[in-house]
Design an enzyme around this catalytic site. Sequence first.
Site, PDB file in Angstrom:
ATOM      1  NE  ARG A 103      42.298 -40.393 -12.641  1.00  0.00           N
ATOM      2  CZ  ARG A 103      42.511 -39.477 -13.541  1.00  0.00           C
ATOM      3  NH1 ARG A 103      43.415 -39.833 -14.433  1.00  0.00           N
ATOM      4  NH2 ARG A 103      41.743 -38.577 -13.722  1.00  0.00           N
ATOM      5  CD  GLU A 127      48.626 -41.092 -10.058  1.00  0.00           C
ATOM      6  OE1 GLU A 127      48.675 -41.912 -10.732  1.00  0.00           O
ATOM      7  OE2 GLU A 127      48.631 -39.859 -10.171  1.00  0.00           O
ATOM      8  CG  HIS A 176      48.790 -38.509 -13.332  1.00  0.00           C
ATOM      9  ND1 HIS A 176      47.752 -38.857 -12.493  1.00  0.00           N
ATOM     10  CD2 HIS A 176      48.168 -38.194 -14.620  1.00  0.00           C
ATOM     11  CE1 HIS A 176      46.527 -38.803 -12.990  1.00  0.00           C
ATOM     12  NE2 HIS A 176      46.668 -38.247 -14.242  1.00  0.00           N
TER      13      HIS A 176
END
Length: 325
Positions: free
Chosen positions: A239, A268, A286
């Site tokens: 993360r 993000e 991601h």
Amino acid sequence: MKPKILVTRAVFPEIIDLLVQHFEIESNQGDRIYTESELIAKLRGKIGVFTTPSERISAAVMAANRQLKAICNMAVGFNNIDLEAATRAGIMVTNTPEVLNQTTADFAWALMLAAARRVTESEHWLRAGQWQQWRFDTFLGADVHGATLGILGMGRIGQAIARRSLGFDMRVLYHNRSRLPAGQEAQANSATLVSKEELLRSADHLILVLPYSPQTHHAIGAAELALMKPGATLVNIARGGIVDDVALIAALRERRIAAAGLDVFENEPRFNPDFLTLPNVVLTPHIASASESTRRAMAYCAAENLIAALSSAQPPNLLNPEFRR
Ligand code: GLV
């Protein structure tokens, strides 16, 4: 009348087909991310919600929707949901573990190999027409085979990453809240538990696989990066926020570590633009779990959790054990 649910983002059409058999659905197939106040309004009258990591399900969202009974996240990570507030409010929360372990482990390897062997950096150079001749020192990188692999966070995905290292003759070190049972260590290419400091000092390639929480915020900052080997690579598939991105940018710029492979970022998708100025970082949006079959499996898993939670069945991936049936 069927119970009402909200699906917060676009999802595979067959998941909608499955959910309409059980629920009256409002779904956001237009896929614009809701603001908190839109989410509060959209949840009015809904008893369940199918979520993704892009929405924050805060205590305020729950307090404004006291009828809510289940929040089912299409992700293994659930730091976007205030689990304690959900438990206080009597709301079941679920995630999608297991189904993404192998795909995510594959992608950690992709980033490690690409960063260490400078795959994207050299491709950009080639595409820019800069390749004139073979040279002995063109894009020299670091070996992965025979190197020491460090894994910070040795859950199911960490262990899947470690198992893959057997074929690369790597030594595996890990740091985790607790030691794995001996049998699991043996299966994870004889992984050895070490202190965080020893992990940072010894790893040639360090992969971060720990969950994000206030305790793991900036687990890798300037002090930790300073302990790493100058030739090391850092991979983050966990993360954003686990790494202090400003500190990492400085370390990469000054070559205090050799390279990084990042699938997740602070803030993000509006990540720090300074990353774009660095040749020695591989950047992906991601997508570590984004194989066709795994994303479909995650979506089914979240839908099945929601169907179970809103019937009298036990949701397979319940995160608040208080509500076990
Ligand atoms: C993706 O980031 C996940 O947590 O599943």
